[in-house]
Design an enzyme around this catalytic site. Structure first.
Site, PDB file in Angstrom:
ATOM      1  N   GLU A   6      20.436  -0.998  21.335  1.00 43.16           N
ATOM      2  CA  GLU A   6      19.558  -0.017  20.919  1.00 43.16           C
ATOM      3  C   GLU A   6      18.980   0.769  21.931  1.00 43.16           C
ATOM      4  O   GLU A   6      18.382   0.299  23.018  1.00 43.16           O
ATOM      5  CB  GLU A   6      18.576  -0.653  20.222  1.00 43.16           C
ATOM      6  CG  GLU A   6      17.527   0.277  19.424  1.00 43.16           C
ATOM      7  CD  GLU A   6      16.256  -0.120  18.580  1.00 43.16           C
ATOM      8  OE1 GLU A   6      16.215  -0.167  17.546  1.00 43.16           O
ATOM      9  OE2 GLU A   6      15.497  -0.978  19.490  1.00 43.16           O
ATOM     10  N   GLU A  22      10.489  -7.729  14.139  1.00 45.23           N
ATOM     11  CA  GLU A  22      10.691  -7.511  15.671  1.00 45.23           C
ATOM     12  C   GLU A  22       9.304  -7.437  16.290  1.00 45.23           C
ATOM     13  O   GLU A  22       8.571  -6.656  15.960  1.00 45.23           O
ATOM     14  CB  GLU A  22      11.390  -6.351  16.009  1.00 45.23           C
ATOM     15  CG  GLU A  22      11.739  -6.084  17.407  1.00 45.23           C
ATOM     16  CD  GLU A  22      12.449  -4.702  17.409  1.00 45.23           C
ATOM     17  OE1 GLU A  22      12.862  -4.068  18.558  1.00 45.23           O
ATOM     18  OE2 GLU A  22      12.414  -3.833  16.397  1.00 45.23           O
TER      19      GLU A  22
END
Length: 289
Positions: A245, A151
């Protein structure tokens, strides 16, 4: 294209343990989520074997998420620290195998919140270091049928990999069955000139997608163009889940690095429910159009 909507247990708690996992799996399924992101903050926090049983009961798709806390580094670090981080990532892969997940996602290059100035030559050298450190981990993932999803983070959380282009540059030779990208709408919104173009550039390398409002709050109650976001995922050919998230301020591993200093919704349940309702309605509208 309709995607399963998941939620990260960090929305409610940190660190995850067996008791909170069971309770949050039941909560997530009861709210209507179809997938759940399970953070591995420390080795042994929760049992993947027990988790597999719990998730099967609630019909939740598992995604394993790594946490790059202080001292977890694959570049510009002592050899002992690099080896310890490699061992941690191999452990996360084993957890994914045991729980039945196909993806392990996270910023697997340096501790979250660690940033430093570097020249172009420094960056190129760090990318070579990263590739060397990741190579045995990626091979281990491939053997287990697991795909690491690395990420890019925003500039306030790292100075190493901020954009999709940088991620492709950093990981290029390793990208494939065992390694892809995890894209997070929060970081894309900060770092990319065009979120849609960045998603399309990542294309087939996208292994996982995380979503939240531009302020880390609820999806839909923000300025991101979510219909265009889903259009870009369609163009990229990404069919996997969308994982919500967000964090509470009590998250000792992430909250300071992510600068979560205030509540992002009236309640964490509301943050989750509002995001799920918005994404469900948006997908319903897209199917009707």
């Amino acid at each position: 294209m309709r995607r399963t909507i998941g939620v990260n247990t960090w929305v409610w708690t940190s660190p995850l343990d067996d008791a909170s996992l069971a309770a949050l799996a039941a909560k997530a399924a009861g709210m209507g989520f179809g997938a759940i992101e399970l953070p591995v903050e420390s080795v042994g926090d929760w049992s993947p074997e027990l988790a597999r049983e719990v998730l099967a009961e609630h019909r939740l798709l598992p995604i394993v998420v790594g946490a790059m806390g202080p001292g977890r580094n694959l570049v510009a670090a002592p050899a002992s620290e690099v080896v310890a981080t490699q061992n941690y990532l191999v452990h996360c892969i084993g957890v994914a195998e045991a729980v039945g997940a196909s993806v392990v996602a996270g910023p697997f290059y340096a501790a979250t919140g660690r940033a430093w100035r570097m020249t172009d030559a420094d960056r190129a050298e760090h990318y070579r270091e990263l590739q060397a450190a990741l190579t045995p981990v990626v091979h281990r993932a491939e053997r287990g049928g697991i795909r690491l999803a690395i990420e890019p983070l925003n500039r306030y959380e790292t100075s190493l990999v901020n954009t999709v282009d940088q991620a492709l540059d950093a990981l290029g030779p390793l990208l494939g069955r065992g390694l892809g990208l995890a894209l997070d709408s929060y970081h894309l919104n900060i770092e990319e000139k065009s979120i849609g173009d960045a998603i399309r550039t990542a294309g087939a390398h996208i292994a996982h997608v995380q979503v939240c409002g531009n302020d880390r709050g609820a999806v839909g109650d923000d300025h991101i163009d979510w219909p265009a976001f889903l259009d870009a995922l369609d163009d990229a050919g990404y069919t996997g889940p969308l994982g919500l998230e967000s964090f509470t301020g009590e998250n000792a591993t992430i909250a300071v690095a992510a600068s979560v200093w205030r509540p992002l919704a009236l309640t964490q349940d509301a943050l989750a429910a509002d995001s799920l309702d918005y994404l469900t309605a948006l997908q319903d509208d897209r199917e009707r159009s």
